[in-house]
Design a protein around this motif. Structure first.
Motif, mmCIF file in Angstrom:
data_model
loop_
_atom_site.group_PDB
_atom_site.id
_atom_site.type_symbol
_atom_site.label_atom_id
_atom_site.label_comp_id
_atom_site.label_asym_id
_atom_site.label_seq_id
_atom_site.Cartn_x
_atom_site.Cartn_y
_atom_site.Cartn_z
ATOM 1 N N ASP A 85 0.806 -1.234 0.000
ATOM 2 C CA ASP A 85 0.000 0.000 0.000
ATOM 3 C C ASP A 85 0.832 1.274 0.000
ATOM 4 N N TYR A 86 2.036 1.236 0.588
ATOM 5 C CA TYR A 86 2.786 2.486 0.784
ATOM 6 C C TYR A 86 4.180 2.471 0.132
ATOM 7 N N GLY A 87 4.612 1.342 -0.427
ATOM 8 C CA GLY A 87 5.922 1.294 -1.085
ATOM 9 C C GLY A 87 7.066 1.047 -0.124
ATOM 10 N N ASP A 88 8.284 1.521 -0.509
ATOM 11 C CA ASP A 88 9.463 1.143 0.286
ATOM 12 C C ASP A 88 9.938 2.227 1.239
ATOM 13 N N ILE A 89 9.065 3.209 1.501
ATOM 14 C CA ILE A 89 9.386 4.212 2.535
ATOM 15 C C ILE A 89 8.060 4.732 3.093
ATOM 16 N N PHE A 90 7.861 4.583 4.396
ATOM 17 C CA PHE A 90 6.591 5.026 5.004
ATOM 18 C C PHE A 90 6.773 5.217 6.515
ATOM 19 N N PHE A 91 5.880 6.019 7.092
ATOM 20 C CA PHE A 91 5.895 6.230 8.542
ATOM 21 C C PHE A 91 4.918 5.275 9.219
ATOM 22 N N THR A 92 5.341 4.685 10.339
ATOM 23 C CA THR A 92 4.437 3.832 11.105
ATOM 24 C C THR A 92 4.460 4.242 12.573
ATOM 25 N N ASN A 93 3.396 3.868 13.267
ATOM 26 C CA ASN A 93 3.324 4.106 14.718
ATOM 27 C C ASN A 93 3.316 2.779 15.465
ATOM 28 N N SER A 94 3.869 1.752 14.835
ATOM 29 C CA SER A 94 3.731 0.423 15.437
ATOM 30 C C SER A 94 4.779 0.127 16.508
ATOM 31 N N PHE A 95 5.799 1.007 16.657
ATOM 32 C CA PHE A 95 6.832 0.768 17.683
ATOM 33 C C PHE A 95 6.583 1.631 18.905
ATOM 34 N N GLY A 96 6.121 1.065 19.978
ATOM 35 C CA GLY A 96 5.940 1.815 21.218
ATOM 36 C C GLY A 96 5.280 3.158 20.963
ATOM 37 N N ASN A 97 5.905 4.238 21.478
ATOM 38 C CA ASN A 97 5.295 5.564 21.325
ATOM 39 C C ASN A 97 5.918 6.372 20.193
ATOM 40 N N LEU A 98 6.861 5.777 19.471
ATOM 41 C CA LEU A 98 7.607 6.551 18.482
ATOM 42 C C LEU A 98 7.014 6.446 17.085
ATOM 43 N N GLU A 99 6.873 7.586 16.413
ATOM 44 C CA GLU A 99 6.559 7.512 14.990
ATOM 45 C C GLU A 99 7.885 7.233 14.286
ATOM 46 N N THR A 100 7.912 6.203 13.462
ATOM 47 C CA THR A 100 9.177 5.755 12.891
ATOM 48 C C THR A 100 9.073 5.632 11.380
ATOM 49 N N LEU A 101 10.164 6.036 10.707
ATOM 50 C CA LEU A 101 10.223 5.898 9.258
ATOM 51 C C LEU A 101 10.818 4.519 8.937
ATOM 52 N N VAL A 102 10.077 3.741 8.157
ATOM 53 C CA VAL A 102 10.565 2.414 7.774
ATOM 54 C C VAL A 102 11.122 2.516 6.357
ATOM 55 N N VAL A 103 12.379 2.102 6.185
ATOM 56 C CA VAL A 103 12.985 2.136 4.841
ATOM 57 C C VAL A 103 13.431 0.729 4.445
#
Ligand code: HEM
Length: 451
Positions: free
Chosen positions: A34-52
């Motif tokens: 749905d989002y390709g090879d770079i996206f932001f997630t909130n799935s780690f604890g309290n941190l918004e994280t960029l997944v690359v």
């Protein structure tokens, strides 16, 4: 160049956390679709994280010359109950580099080779408990082997009663967080409430305390012994080692780092070996090829085993297809950076996704297929194949882990014949922080085992 917008996952934070805890790979596959090879997630604890997961981005970020990333210890808060606050995983900056420099040497180069024969002997000793015809769970067997290696080679515990006590404590403790539901108490911090000895967190904490006491006793006793004898185990080497400024590790630092090595080093390697046994026995072609290569050695010397190309390719493909660790530890950007036209601000939390990089169709055609030949036909860069992460926190035990994997597999395959007792494909599932084969891979030992 126009700046492209990085997308954020649309589902609520709570849903992302639940999905990534219970169905981590399905969650990631869907995110990539749905989002390709770079996206932001909130799935780690309290941190918004960029997944690359694009190798070009990973190269840009990890290249030390660029000085883009820091690896903050505070971002690893989720691991603190498992490793202790003095663990090198919880440190950053100079302190982290200092501890790494001290802990690293026994796990590299010549030192590792010294442990080869001990690894093969321990594998044989554990294997001897299996009876011909007996059914067993490969992951349990491999955990028994790697835990024994850790306690004997790393901790240097020789006395059987002490060894059994720590092994039982560790196994019970780790089993508390082994199912996806059990892992929730580590991954969802709001569940960490000590409501007494029978509550999940209460039990987890009390067992951890007993383990700490046991490890501390071992450290204090060994401090006395290293003066008078020539112990070659890794704990004794760490006690004798000093930082460049003449300081050495305190008892508490030693304790937390031993727990770190035990945690980071035994289940990861055992799970990877269980996967390798599964893949090797899933298709006769893989089994015959690897066995033929092993038997071609006149003497199965550990160093020669470690250099075998097909065995190496089997291990690499095993670590590619379902890397036990889906992500590296989180990093933070020290300055803004442009990644293929995407603007990433300074102070952004980033985590390279090992699993998604390893499943890119452009790098690994038919990525869901186990094909060790890929690694014979092509050399992958450390930004395309990164089961041990990269940069300043790259796995400290990677040389030791690969050596261990190859020696354990070689000892098993050269001396025993196994049968896979799985009749449907084995799926990957969460086990604590790791991705593991569902059910652990059921196998049996052939009646005529001797080769
Ligand atoms: C197949 C086995 C293993 C795999 C797949 C694996 C994978 C990883 C990964 C992905 C990381 C994070 C790297 C990053 O953030 O860039 C890591 C870190 C680490 N691993 Fe491993 N590992 C394995 C075995 C071991 C062993 C055997 C040891 C030690 C005996 C070990 C000790 C560590 C430590 C101490 C860290 C933290 C390093 C730091 O914070 O500086 N690992 N490992």
């Amino acid at each position: 160049m126009t700046t492209k917008q990085i997308q954020k996952l649309k589902s609520p934070k709570f849903i992302q956390q639940i999905e990534s805890t219970l169905k981590p790979l399905e969650f990631l596959d869907r995110c990539a679709k749905d989002y390709g090879d770079i996206f932001f997630t909130n799935s780690f604890g309290n941190l918004e994280t960029l997944v690359v997961s694009h190798p070009q981005d990973i190269q840009e970020l990890f290249n030390p010359v660029n000085k883009i990333l820091d690896a903050p210890g505070a971002a690893n808060e989720i691991f603190k109950p498992h490793v202790g606050e003095n663990s090198l995983i919880m440190q950053d900056g100079e302190r982290h580099q200092k501890q790494r420099k001290l802990v690293m040497p026994p796990f590299h180069g010549e030192q590792t080779v010294n442990y080869g024969h001990q690894i093969c002997e321990i594998t044989q000793q554990v294997m001897q408990h299996l009876k011909p015809g007996e059914t067993f769970i490969a992951r349990h067997l491999c955990e028994d082997i790697t835990m024994t290696i850790m306690l004997k080679v790393v901790f240097g515990i020789e006395q059987e009663a002490k060894f059994e006590k720590l092994k039982t404590l560790m196994t019970t403790w780790l089993s508390l967080t082994s199912s996806p539901i059990g892992a929730s108490i580590l991954l969802l911090p709001f569940l960490q409430k000590d409501l007494g000895a029978w509550s999940p967190w209460g039990r987890y904490r009390r067992l951890r305390q007993q383990i700490d006491e046991q490890i501390m006793t071992e450290i204090l006793e060994r401090r006395q012994q290293v003066q008078s004898s020539s112990h070659r185990d890794i704990l004794s080497l760490l006690i004798q080692a000093g930082y460049d400024d003449g300081e050495s590790m305190t008892d508490i630092e030693l304790r937390d780092n031993l727990l770190t090595l035990l945690n980071a080093g035994h289940e990861t390697t055992a799970t990877s070996i269980a996967w390798a046994l599964y893949w090797i026995h899933q298709q006769p072609e893989f089994y015959h090829k690897v066995l033929h290569e092993l038997q071609s050695l006149n003497t199965p010397d550990p160093v020669k085993i470690a250099q075998l190309p097909y065995l190496t390719a089997i291990c690499q493909e095993t670590l590619r297809i379902y890397p036990v660790s889906v992500f590296t530890f989180p990093r933070i950007t020290l300055r803004s950076v442009n990644l293929r036209g995407y603007h990433v601000a300074s102070g952004t939390y980033i985590t390279p996704c090992i699993y998604l990089t390893h499943h890119r169709e452009d790098l690994y055609p038919q990525p869901e297929k186990f094909q060790p030949e890929r690694f014979i036909n092509r050399k992958y860069s450390s930004y395309e194949f990164l089961p041990f992460g990269g940069g300043s926190r790259q796995c400290l035990g990677q040389v030791f882990a690969l050596f261990e994997m190859k020696l354990i597999l070689a000892t098993m395959l050269l001396n025993y014949q196994f049968k896979l007792e799985e009749f449907a494909p084995v799926a990957p599932t969460r086990r604590g922080f790791l991705i593991s084969p569902q059910g652990g891979v059921k196998m049996s030992l052939a009646v005529d085992t001797a080769y």
